[in-house]
Motif scaffolding. Sequence first.
Motif, mmCIF file in Angstrom:
data_model
loop_
_atom_site.group_PDB
_atom_site.id
_atom_site.type_symbol
_atom_site.label_atom_id
_atom_site.label_comp_id
_atom_site.label_asym_id
_atom_site.label_seq_id
_atom_site.Cartn_x
_atom_site.Cartn_y
_atom_site.Cartn_z
ATOM 1 N N LEU A 1 30.764 35.488 54.544
ATOM 2 C CA LEU A 1 30.279 34.777 55.733
ATOM 3 C C LEU A 1 28.836 34.290 55.544
ATOM 4 C CD1 LEU A 1 31.727 37.046 58.581
ATOM 5 C CD2 LEU A 1 32.706 34.961 57.611
ATOM 6 N N GLU A 2 28.505 33.878 54.331
ATOM 7 C CA GLU A 2 27.138 33.451 54.046
ATOM 8 C C GLU A 2 26.845 32.104 54.719
ATOM 9 O OE1 GLU A 2 29.427 33.942 51.320
ATOM 10 O OE2 GLU A 2 28.992 36.071 51.524
ATOM 11 N N GLU A 3 25.621 31.957 55.238
ATOM 12 C CA GLU A 3 25.222 30.721 55.894
ATOM 13 C C GLU A 3 23.942 30.130 55.318
ATOM 14 O OE1 GLU A 3 24.952 31.520 60.042
ATOM 15 O OE2 GLU A 3 27.117 31.746 60.316
ATOM 16 N N THR A 4 22.993 30.946 54.903
ATOM 17 C CA THR A 4 21.695 30.462 54.436
ATOM 18 C C THR A 4 21.634 30.509 52.913
ATOM 19 O OG1 THR A 4 20.642 32.642 54.420
ATOM 20 C CG2 THR A 4 20.673 31.453 56.529
ATOM 21 N N ARG B 1 27.841 39.124 55.932
ATOM 22 C CA ARG B 1 26.937 38.067 55.468
ATOM 23 C C ARG B 1 26.905 37.903 53.953
ATOM 24 N NH1 ARG B 1 21.419 38.398 59.130
ATOM 25 N NH2 ARG B 1 22.422 38.325 61.175
ATOM 26 N N GLU C 1 21.275 34.061 51.789
ATOM 27 C CA GLU C 1 22.521 34.826 51.871
ATOM 28 C C GLU C 1 23.464 34.460 50.736
ATOM 29 O OE1 GLU C 1 22.471 35.354 56.750
ATOM 30 O OE2 GLU C 1 23.944 34.027 55.802
ATOM 31 N N ARG C 2 23.534 33.179 50.381
ATOM 32 C CA ARG C 2 24.414 32.777 49.276
ATOM 33 C C ARG C 2 23.919 33.335 47.944
ATOM 34 N NH1 ARG C 2 24.923 28.221 52.735
ATOM 35 N NH2 ARG C 2 23.081 27.196 51.872
#
Length: 322
Positions: free
Chosen positions: A240-243, A236, A246-247
């Motif tokens: 594989l960041e999504e939110t 994450r 997370e970024r």
Amino acid sequence: MTTEKDRTRDTGEERLLYGCMGLGGGWDTTPYGAAEIDQAEAAIQAALGIGITVFDHADIYRHGKSEAVFGEVLARTPGLRERIVLQTKCGIRLAGDDLPGMYDLRGEHILRQVEASLERLRTDVIDVLLLHRPDPLADPEDIARALGSLHRQRLVRGFGVSNMSAAQISLLQAHLDVPLVADQLELSLARRDWLEAGVLVNTAEAASVGFPEGTLEHCRAHGIQIQAWGALARGRYTGLEETPEERATAAYVTALAEAKGTTPETILLWWLQRHPARIAPVVGSARPDRIRACADAAGREPELSHEEWYRLWITARGTALP
């Protein structure tokens, strides 16, 4: 095959473990072949190359193939068994034969699964056996008889648990003559409820945290090593960041890695290791390059300040602390 001699190290001395769940091919009963053995050997050698000597298994990983390919590598690498610590787990039964997946810590099942693991791993002793999940139907006296038998026969040197609370550990330990040495839990910068449970005491949010408060403290007080599975947060913060959280966290992890001359993977592992419980992360990737990216977590003390550690936590949670 190993001889029955005591080793000088145990899992309590290790800062990093290698998790073998990714070895052996797919999650099915398709037989493994030379390619899977070669993949396992490459991963094992990468782990050894960064100083890891504890290898974590479970009887169910890849339907037993993870243990089997590891055993193949041991068989073709003379002297390797004497250099490592073998840890495996039992207590989960996968779905099949018209039965649902379930937990099974009956003594007879434990004995049967250990026998099968010893055969697959091609060894005559398991260094540490973990009980994989709590079984609500388990009788601690029955478990104790099985573990006692394994210990007396010198088939297993030490015992621990996985995914268990302080209360469950205490109940089991009350019936055992040997100390439990480890509790393996899912802990990471993404899975933070083990921290939240402590700081949200006496707040409205406390009810939203399901982690059993006091488990880490119990383990620390009784010398039980805390092992962290899922320690790299399933990528994450390393691609594989999504939110938005997370970024933002990934950006800070990368900045810290560059500033300290290491890798983002190491920063994630240092964040766990920096905790005073001296958490031992389990690195589960089958990719040699990603295993090697964790080298500084095996060979250097965590280089995170108090402030950096908190900033990682607060950035990942996305809100200020209460």
